[in-house]
Enzyme design. Structure first.
Site, PDB file in Angstrom:
ATOM      1  N   MET A  34       0.846  -1.197   0.000  1.00 43.62           N
ATOM      2  CA  MET A  34       0.000   0.000   0.000  1.00 43.62           C
ATOM      3  C   MET A  34       0.882   1.247   0.000  1.00 43.62           C
ATOM      4  O   MET A  34       0.430   2.340   0.375  1.00 43.62           O
ATOM      5  CB  MET A  34      -0.939  -0.002   1.208  1.00 43.62           C
ATOM      6  CG  MET A  34      -1.878  -1.206   1.186  1.00 43.62           C
ATOM      7  SD  MET A  34      -3.458  -0.901   1.977  1.00 43.62           S
ATOM      8  CE  MET A  34      -2.941  -0.598   3.634  1.00 43.62           C
ATOM      9  N   HIS A  41       9.851  -3.236   3.185  1.00 38.79           N
ATOM     10  CA  HIS A  41       9.467  -3.440   1.774  1.00 38.79           C
ATOM     11  C   HIS A  41      10.714  -3.614   0.904  1.00 38.79           C
ATOM     12  O   HIS A  41      10.725  -4.423  -0.022  1.00 38.79           O
ATOM     13  CB  HIS A  41       8.649  -2.248   1.268  1.00 38.79           C
ATOM     14  CG  HIS A  41       7.367  -2.033   1.995  1.00 38.79           C
ATOM     15  ND1 HIS A  41       7.187  -1.005   2.894  1.00 38.79           N
ATOM     16  CD2 HIS A  41       6.202  -2.726   1.975  1.00 38.79           C
ATOM     17  CE1 HIS A  41       5.951  -1.058   3.381  1.00 38.79           C
ATOM     18  NE2 HIS A  41       5.344  -2.089   2.849  1.00 38.79           N
TER      19      HIS A  41
HETATM   20  O1  PAF Z   1       0.092  -5.609   3.515  1.00 38.81           O
HETATM   21  C1  PAF Z   1      -0.364  -4.727   2.746  1.00 38.81           C
HETATM   22  O2  PAF Z   1       0.298  -3.751   2.428  1.00 38.81           O
HETATM   23  C2  PAF Z   1      -1.780  -4.874   2.204  1.00 38.81           C
HETATM   24  O3  PAF Z   1      -2.629  -5.449   3.137  1.00 38.81           O
HETATM   25  C3  PAF Z   1      -1.834  -5.636   0.857  1.00 38.81           C
HETATM   26  C4  PAF Z   1      -1.386  -7.072   0.996  1.00 38.81           C
HETATM   27  C5  PAF Z   1      -0.972  -4.922  -0.169  1.00 38.81           C
HETATM   28  C6  PAF Z   1      -3.272  -5.655   0.329  1.00 38.81           C
HETATM   29  O4  PAF Z   1      -3.771  -4.374   0.155  1.00 38.81           O
END
Ligand code: PAF
Length: 304
Positions: A34, A41
Protein backbone atom coordinates in the site's frame (compact mmCIF):
# COMPACT_ATOMS: atom_id res chain seq x y z
CA UNK A 1 23.01 1.36 -16.71
CA UNK A 2 19.92 0.01 -14.80
CA UNK A 3 16.73 -0.55 -16.78
CA UNK A 4 14.18 2.26 -16.18
CA UNK A 5 11.14 1.25 -14.16
CA UNK A 6 7.87 0.94 -16.07
CA UNK A 7 4.99 2.70 -14.31
CA UNK A 8 1.54 1.37 -15.18
CA UNK A 9 -1.63 3.04 -13.95
CA UNK A 10 -4.48 1.07 -15.46
CA UNK A 11 -5.56 -2.57 -15.59
CA UNK A 12 -5.52 -2.38 -19.40
CA UNK A 13 -1.91 -1.21 -19.43
CA UNK A 14 -0.94 -3.97 -17.01
CA UNK A 15 -2.81 -6.69 -18.90
CA UNK A 16 -1.33 -5.53 -22.19
CA UNK A 17 2.19 -5.58 -20.71
CA UNK A 18 1.55 -9.02 -19.14
CA UNK A 19 0.24 -10.49 -22.42
CA UNK A 20 3.45 -9.32 -24.09
CA UNK A 21 5.43 -11.64 -21.80
CA UNK A 22 3.65 -14.78 -23.02
CA UNK A 23 6.18 -15.50 -25.78
CA UNK A 24 9.13 -15.79 -23.38
CA UNK A 25 7.21 -16.97 -20.28
CA UNK A 26 9.47 -15.34 -17.69
CA UNK A 27 9.09 -15.97 -13.96
CA UNK A 28 7.11 -13.04 -12.60
CA UNK A 29 7.69 -12.12 -8.94
CA UNK A 30 5.22 -9.86 -7.16
CA UNK A 31 5.28 -7.68 -4.05
CA UNK A 32 1.87 -6.09 -3.33
CA UNK A 33 1.97 -3.04 -1.02
CA UNK A 34 0.00 0.00 0.00
CA UNK A 35 3.04 2.26 -0.44
CA UNK A 36 4.70 4.31 2.35
CA UNK A 37 7.59 1.97 1.67
CA UNK A 38 10.28 1.36 4.29
CA UNK A 39 13.22 -1.00 4.77
CA UNK A 40 10.83 -3.91 5.31
CA UNK A 41 9.47 -3.44 1.77
CA UNK A 42 13.00 -2.93 0.44
CA UNK A 43 13.87 -6.31 1.93
CA UNK A 44 10.91 -7.95 0.15
CA UNK A 45 12.06 -6.44 -3.14
CA UNK A 46 15.70 -7.35 -2.52
CA UNK A 47 14.71 -10.97 -1.85
CA UNK A 48 12.37 -11.36 -4.79
CA UNK A 49 14.79 -9.98 -7.38
CA UNK A 50 17.12 -13.04 -7.69
CA UNK A 51 14.13 -15.40 -7.69
CA UNK A 52 12.37 -14.03 -10.76
CA UNK A 53 13.03 -12.72 -14.27
CA UNK A 54 10.62 -9.82 -13.90
CA UNK A 55 9.59 -8.12 -10.67
CA UNK A 56 6.33 -6.27 -10.15
CA UNK A 57 5.56 -3.97 -7.24
CA UNK A 58 2.03 -2.68 -6.68
CA UNK A 59 1.18 0.41 -4.67
CA UNK A 60 -2.50 0.67 -3.95
CA UNK A 61 -4.12 1.96 -0.77
CA UNK A 62 -6.99 -0.49 -0.79
CA UNK A 63 -10.20 1.13 0.49
CA UNK A 64 -12.03 -2.17 1.09
CA UNK A 65 -9.66 -3.24 3.88
CA UNK A 66 -10.29 -0.13 5.98
CA UNK A 67 -13.17 -0.13 8.47
CA UNK A 68 -15.53 2.84 8.81
CA UNK A 69 -13.66 4.03 11.93
CA UNK A 70 -10.21 3.58 10.33
CA UNK A 71 -8.93 6.64 8.57
CA UNK A 72 -8.32 5.73 4.94
CA UNK A 73 -7.77 9.39 4.07
CA UNK A 74 -4.94 9.64 6.62
CA UNK A 75 -2.99 6.64 5.34
CA UNK A 76 0.43 8.01 4.28
CA UNK A 77 0.87 8.47 0.54
CA UNK A 78 4.52 9.03 -0.37
CA UNK A 79 4.67 8.17 -4.06
CA UNK A 80 7.87 10.03 -5.02
CA UNK A 81 9.87 8.45 -2.18
CA UNK A 82 8.35 5.03 -2.91
CA UNK A 83 9.36 5.37 -6.54
CA UNK A 84 12.96 6.10 -5.52
CA UNK A 85 13.05 3.02 -3.30
CA UNK A 86 11.54 0.86 -6.06
CA UNK A 87 14.14 2.12 -8.57
CA UNK A 88 16.97 1.51 -6.11
CA UNK A 89 15.76 -2.10 -5.68
CA UNK A 90 15.67 -2.68 -9.45
CA UNK A 91 11.89 -3.19 -9.72
CA UNK A 92 10.85 -3.72 -13.35
CA UNK A 93 7.20 -2.71 -13.18
CA UNK A 94 5.31 -0.54 -10.74
CA UNK A 95 1.53 -0.86 -10.86
CA UNK A 96 -0.08 2.11 -9.12
CA UNK A 97 -3.78 2.32 -9.99
CA UNK A 98 -6.33 4.87 -8.73
CA UNK A 99 -9.14 3.54 -6.48
CA UNK A 100 -11.75 3.86 -9.24
CA UNK A 101 -9.51 1.82 -11.53
CA UNK A 102 -9.61 -1.15 -9.12
CA UNK A 103 -13.23 -0.79 -7.96
CA UNK A 104 -15.91 0.42 -10.32
CA UNK A 105 -18.99 1.97 -8.73
CA UNK A 106 -20.80 -1.29 -9.59
CA UNK A 107 -18.28 -3.56 -7.80
CA UNK A 108 -20.23 -6.20 -5.84
CA UNK A 109 -18.00 -9.30 -5.54
CA UNK A 110 -15.83 -10.06 -2.53
CA UNK A 111 -13.67 -13.02 -1.56
CA UNK A 112 -13.76 -14.19 2.04
CA UNK A 113 -11.60 -16.68 3.91
CA UNK A 114 -13.70 -17.94 6.79
CA UNK A 115 -11.39 -19.67 9.29
CA UNK A 116 -7.91 -18.18 9.54
CA UNK A 117 -9.25 -14.64 9.20
CA UNK A 118 -11.60 -14.91 12.22
CA UNK A 119 -9.52 -14.62 15.45
CA UNK A 120 -6.81 -12.10 16.42
CA UNK A 121 -7.07 -8.98 14.21
CA UNK A 122 -10.13 -10.43 12.47
CA UNK A 123 -12.13 -10.04 15.68
CA UNK A 124 -11.39 -6.35 15.94
CA UNK A 125 -11.29 -5.35 12.28
CA UNK A 126 -14.46 -6.82 10.74
CA UNK A 127 -14.21 -6.91 6.94
CA UNK A 128 -10.49 -6.15 6.92
CA UNK A 129 -9.29 -9.54 5.65
CA UNK A 130 -12.18 -9.73 3.18
CA UNK A 131 -10.82 -6.50 1.68
CA UNK A 132 -7.28 -7.91 1.65
CA UNK A 133 -8.23 -11.21 -0.04
CA UNK A 134 -10.42 -9.42 -2.57
CA UNK A 135 -7.75 -6.97 -3.67
CA UNK A 136 -4.94 -9.54 -3.64
CA UNK A 137 -6.99 -11.93 -5.78
CA UNK A 138 -7.66 -9.10 -8.24
CA UNK A 139 -3.96 -8.22 -8.27
CA UNK A 140 -2.94 -11.88 -8.74
CA UNK A 141 -5.36 -12.13 -11.68
CA UNK A 142 -3.84 -9.06 -13.30
CA UNK A 143 -0.15 -9.71 -12.59
CA UNK A 144 -0.31 -13.54 -12.83
CA UNK A 145 2.82 -14.01 -10.69
CA UNK A 146 4.66 -17.26 -10.05
CA UNK A 147 5.84 -16.01 -6.66
CA UNK A 148 4.41 -13.41 -4.27
CA UNK A 149 6.22 -12.25 -1.12
CA UNK A 150 4.71 -10.86 2.07
CA UNK A 151 6.17 -9.77 5.42
CA UNK A 152 5.75 -11.87 8.56
CA UNK A 153 4.87 -8.79 10.60
CA UNK A 154 1.41 -9.24 9.12
CA UNK A 155 1.49 -12.96 9.91
CA UNK A 156 -2.28 -13.43 9.94
CA UNK A 157 -2.55 -11.72 6.56
CA UNK A 158 0.11 -14.09 5.22
CA UNK A 159 -1.72 -17.21 6.50
CA UNK A 160 -5.07 -15.94 5.18
CA UNK A 161 -3.56 -15.35 1.73
CA UNK A 162 -1.75 -18.70 1.82
CA UNK A 163 -5.09 -20.36 2.56
CA UNK A 164 -6.91 -18.44 -0.20
CA UNK A 165 -4.20 -19.44 -2.66
CA UNK A 166 -4.68 -23.12 -1.76
CA UNK A 167 -8.46 -23.06 -1.57
CA UNK A 168 -8.91 -21.28 -4.91
CA UNK A 169 -6.14 -23.18 -6.77
CA UNK A 170 -4.35 -19.97 -7.68
CA UNK A 171 -1.01 -21.76 -8.01
CA UNK A 172 1.06 -18.82 -6.84
CA UNK A 173 3.97 -19.48 -4.48
CA UNK A 174 2.80 -17.38 -1.54
CA UNK A 175 5.77 -16.92 0.77
CA UNK A 176 6.71 -14.73 3.71
CA UNK A 177 9.97 -13.20 4.83
CA UNK A 178 10.97 -12.59 8.47
CA UNK A 179 9.92 -9.31 10.05
CA UNK A 180 12.52 -6.60 9.59
CA UNK A 181 13.25 -4.90 12.92
CA UNK A 182 15.02 -1.86 14.27
CA UNK A 183 18.17 -2.72 16.23
CA UNK A 184 16.12 -2.44 19.45
CA UNK A 185 13.60 -5.03 18.21
CA UNK A 186 10.72 -2.80 17.10
CA UNK A 187 9.14 -4.21 13.94
CA UNK A 188 9.35 -1.76 11.03
CA UNK A 189 6.00 -0.21 10.18
CA UNK A 190 4.88 2.98 8.49
CA UNK A 191 2.92 3.63 11.71
CA UNK A 192 6.10 3.92 13.80
CA UNK A 193 6.43 7.47 12.47
CA UNK A 194 3.32 8.43 14.49
CA UNK A 195 4.91 7.47 17.85
CA UNK A 196 5.90 10.27 20.25
CA UNK A 197 9.49 10.20 21.54
CA UNK A 198 8.34 8.61 24.83
CA UNK A 199 6.26 6.00 23.09
CA UNK A 200 9.08 5.23 20.67
CA UNK A 201 11.31 4.52 23.66
CA UNK A 202 8.73 2.18 25.14
CA UNK A 203 7.81 0.42 21.89
CA UNK A 204 10.63 -2.23 21.86
CA UNK A 205 9.15 -3.72 25.05
CA UNK A 206 6.32 -5.01 22.89
CA UNK A 207 8.43 -7.52 20.98
CA UNK A 208 10.54 -8.26 24.04
CA UNK A 209 7.41 -9.28 25.98
CA UNK A 210 6.17 -11.43 23.10
CA UNK A 211 9.54 -13.15 22.81
CA UNK A 212 9.63 -13.81 26.59
CA UNK A 213 6.06 -15.13 26.51
CA UNK A 214 6.97 -17.46 23.66
CA UNK A 215 10.00 -18.75 25.57
CA UNK A 216 7.82 -19.50 28.59
CA UNK A 217 5.24 -21.31 26.49
CA UNK A 218 7.92 -23.40 24.82
CA UNK A 219 9.24 -24.31 28.25
CA UNK A 220 5.80 -25.71 29.16
CA UNK A 221 4.26 -22.83 31.15
CA UNK A 222 0.42 -23.00 31.32
CA UNK A 223 -1.15 -21.26 28.36
CA UNK A 224 -3.83 -18.94 29.71
CA UNK A 225 -1.86 -17.83 32.79
CA UNK A 226 1.19 -17.10 30.62
CA UNK A 227 -0.85 -15.07 28.13
CA UNK A 228 -2.44 -13.15 31.01
CA UNK A 229 1.00 -12.45 32.51
CA UNK A 230 2.19 -11.15 29.12
CA UNK A 231 -0.86 -8.90 28.83
CA UNK A 232 -0.36 -7.54 32.35
CA UNK A 233 3.34 -6.92 31.74
CA UNK A 234 2.49 -4.85 28.66
CA UNK A 235 -0.30 -2.92 30.39
CA UNK A 236 2.00 -2.24 33.38
CA UNK A 237 4.56 -0.52 31.21
CA UNK A 238 2.04 1.66 29.38
CA UNK A 239 0.59 -0.27 26.43
CA UNK A 240 -3.16 -0.67 25.96
CA UNK A 241 -3.52 -4.28 24.85
CA UNK A 242 -6.23 -5.00 22.30
CA UNK A 243 -5.40 -8.71 22.26
CA UNK A 244 -2.54 -11.05 23.09
CA UNK A 245 -3.34 -14.56 21.98
CA UNK A 246 -1.94 -17.82 20.73
CA UNK A 247 -3.41 -19.91 17.90
CA UNK A 248 -2.50 -23.23 16.35
CA UNK A 249 -0.89 -23.14 12.93
CA UNK A 250 -2.00 -23.31 10.25
CA UNK A 251 -5.65 -23.68 11.37
CA UNK A 252 -5.78 -20.68 13.74
CA UNK A 253 -7.79 -22.83 16.17
CA UNK A 254 -7.47 -21.97 19.88
CA UNK A 255 -5.27 -24.48 21.73
CA UNK A 256 -5.83 -25.57 25.33
CA UNK A 257 -2.14 -26.30 25.77
CA UNK A 258 1.06 -25.63 23.85
CA UNK A 259 2.56 -28.96 22.82
CA UNK A 260 6.30 -29.34 22.28
CA UNK A 261 7.21 -29.47 18.59
CA UNK A 262 3.85 -28.11 17.31
CA UNK A 263 3.67 -24.71 15.56
CA UNK A 264 1.70 -21.79 17.02
CA UNK A 265 1.36 -18.10 16.32
CA UNK A 266 1.67 -15.86 19.36
CA UNK A 267 0.35 -12.48 18.24
CA UNK A 268 -0.75 -9.20 19.76
CA UNK A 269 -2.12 -5.78 18.91
CA UNK A 270 -1.45 -2.89 21.26
CA UNK A 271 -1.96 0.82 21.35
CA UNK A 272 0.57 3.44 22.32
CA UNK A 273 -1.55 6.58 22.40
CA UNK A 274 -3.58 6.48 19.19
CA UNK A 275 -1.03 4.34 17.34
CA UNK A 276 -1.91 0.68 16.89
CA UNK A 277 1.03 -1.72 16.64
CA UNK A 278 0.94 -5.43 15.81
CA UNK A 279 3.67 -8.01 16.22
CA UNK A 280 4.06 -11.75 16.62
CA UNK A 281 6.35 -14.68 17.26
CA UNK A 282 6.08 -18.14 15.74
CA UNK A 283 6.38 -20.75 18.48
CA UNK A 284 8.26 -23.84 17.24
CA UNK A 285 8.82 -22.53 13.69
CA UNK A 286 10.70 -25.65 12.56
CA UNK A 287 7.43 -27.60 12.82
CA UNK A 288 5.98 -25.55 9.96
CA UNK A 289 8.34 -27.05 7.38
CA UNK A 290 6.74 -30.45 7.95
CA UNK A 291 3.41 -29.03 6.74
CA UNK A 292 4.69 -27.31 3.61
CA UNK A 293 5.83 -23.84 4.67
CA UNK A 294 9.39 -22.84 3.87
CA UNK A 295 11.60 -22.59 6.95
CA UNK A 296 13.43 -19.31 6.23
CA UNK A 297 10.10 -17.47 6.40
CA UNK A 298 9.76 -18.24 10.08
CA UNK A 299 13.28 -17.98 11.39
CA UNK A 300 13.66 -15.58 14.30
CA UNK A 301 13.86 -12.06 12.99
CA UNK A 302 17.24 -10.42 12.51
CA UNK A 303 17.98 -6.86 13.48
CA UNK A 304 19.07 -4.68 10.64
O1 PAF B 1 0.09 -5.61 3.51
C1 PAF B 1 -0.36 -4.73 2.75
O2 PAF B 1 0.30 -3.75 2.43
C2 PAF B 1 -1.78 -4.87 2.20
O3 PAF B 1 -2.63 -5.45 3.14
C3 PAF B 1 -1.83 -5.64 0.86
C4 PAF B 1 -1.39 -7.07 1.00
C5 PAF B 1 -0.97 -4.92 -0.17
C6 PAF B 1 -3.27 -5.66 0.33
O4 PAF B 1 -3.77 -4.37 0.16
Amino acid sequence: MPKPIKILRTRNELQHWRAGLEATRPTVGFVPTMGALHRGHAELLRRIRPRCDVSVLSIFVNPTQFGPSEDLAKYPRTFERDLELACAQGVDVLFAPAPEEMYSSAHSTFVEETQVSRPLCGQFRPGHFRGVTTVVLKLFNLVRPKLALFGMKDAQQFFVLHQMNRDLDLRVSVEAIPTVREPDGLALSSRNAYLSADHRELAPRFYKTLAETSTRLRAGAPLSATLEAGRQALEACGFTVQYLDCVELPTFNSPNVVLPGCPYLLAAAVYLGATRLIDNVIVNPAALTAIGYSAPSFEPAESS
